[in-house]
Write a protein that holds these residues in place. Structure first.
Motif, PDB file in Angstrom:
ATOM      1  N   ILE A  40      28.581  43.743   6.887  1.00  0.00           N
ATOM      2  CA  ILE A  40      27.427  44.695   6.656  1.00  0.00           C
ATOM      3  C   ILE A  40      27.151  45.369   7.962  1.00  0.00           C
ATOM      4  N   GLY A  41      26.766  44.432   8.913  1.00  0.00           N
ATOM      5  CA  GLY A  41      26.409  45.139  10.205  1.00  0.00           C
ATOM      6  C   GLY A  41      27.560  46.016  10.642  1.00  0.00           C
ATOM      7  N   ALA A  42      28.787  45.790  10.522  1.00  0.00           N
ATOM      8  CA  ALA A  42      29.630  46.699  11.062  1.00  0.00           C
ATOM      9  C   ALA A  42      29.427  48.021  10.354  1.00  0.00           C
ATOM     10  N   LEU A  43      29.650  47.930   9.036  1.00  0.00           N
ATOM     11  CA  LEU A  43      29.451  49.160   8.255  1.00  0.00           C
ATOM     12  C   LEU A  43      28.065  50.017   8.707  1.00  0.00           C
ATOM     13  N   LYS A  44      27.009  49.445   8.951  1.00  0.00           N
ATOM     14  CA  LYS A  44      25.727  49.993   9.117  1.00  0.00           C
ATOM     15  C   LYS A  44      25.956  50.611  10.763  1.00  0.00           C
ATOM     16  N   SER A  45      26.771  50.158  11.542  1.00  0.00           N
ATOM     17  CA  SER A  45      27.023  50.472  12.791  1.00  0.00           C
ATOM     18  C   SER A  45      27.751  51.902  12.878  1.00  0.00           C
ATOM     19  N   LEU A  46      28.735  52.097  11.655  1.00  0.00           N
ATOM     20  CA  LEU A  46      29.406  53.273  11.768  1.00  0.00           C
ATOM     21  C   LEU A  46      28.774  54.293  10.973  1.00  0.00           C
ATOM     22  N   LEU A  47      27.759  54.084  10.302  1.00  0.00           N
ATOM     23  CA  LEU A  47      26.996  55.099   9.633  1.00  0.00           C
ATOM     24  C   LEU A  47      26.148  55.830  10.335  1.00  0.00           C
TER      25      LEU A  47
END
Length: 63
Positions: A40-47
């Protein structure tokens, strides 16, 4: 002393001990990576950070 006998395969004590340690290390590292992986943290950093509540632009629209 025979460590492990599987069919016609005979592994001595040293070889079976090395295989057991390697298997435990592999499973431990797999559990460590799966527990510490923060998708979830990795996806939020990409968005991109959203400042307003409007939808994200489409593929043909500028950012």
């Amino acid at each position: 002393m025979i460590g492990i006998v599987i069919g016609n395969l005979e592994l001595d004590v040293l070889t079976s001990t090395v295989f057991a340690i390697a298997a435990i290390f592999f499973l431990g590292s797999f559990i460590f990576v799966s527990r510490t992986n923060d998708m979830i943290g990795a996806l939020k950093s990409l968005l991109p950070q959203r400042k307003s509540r409007k939808p994200l632009p489409g593929p043909d629209e500028p950012l």
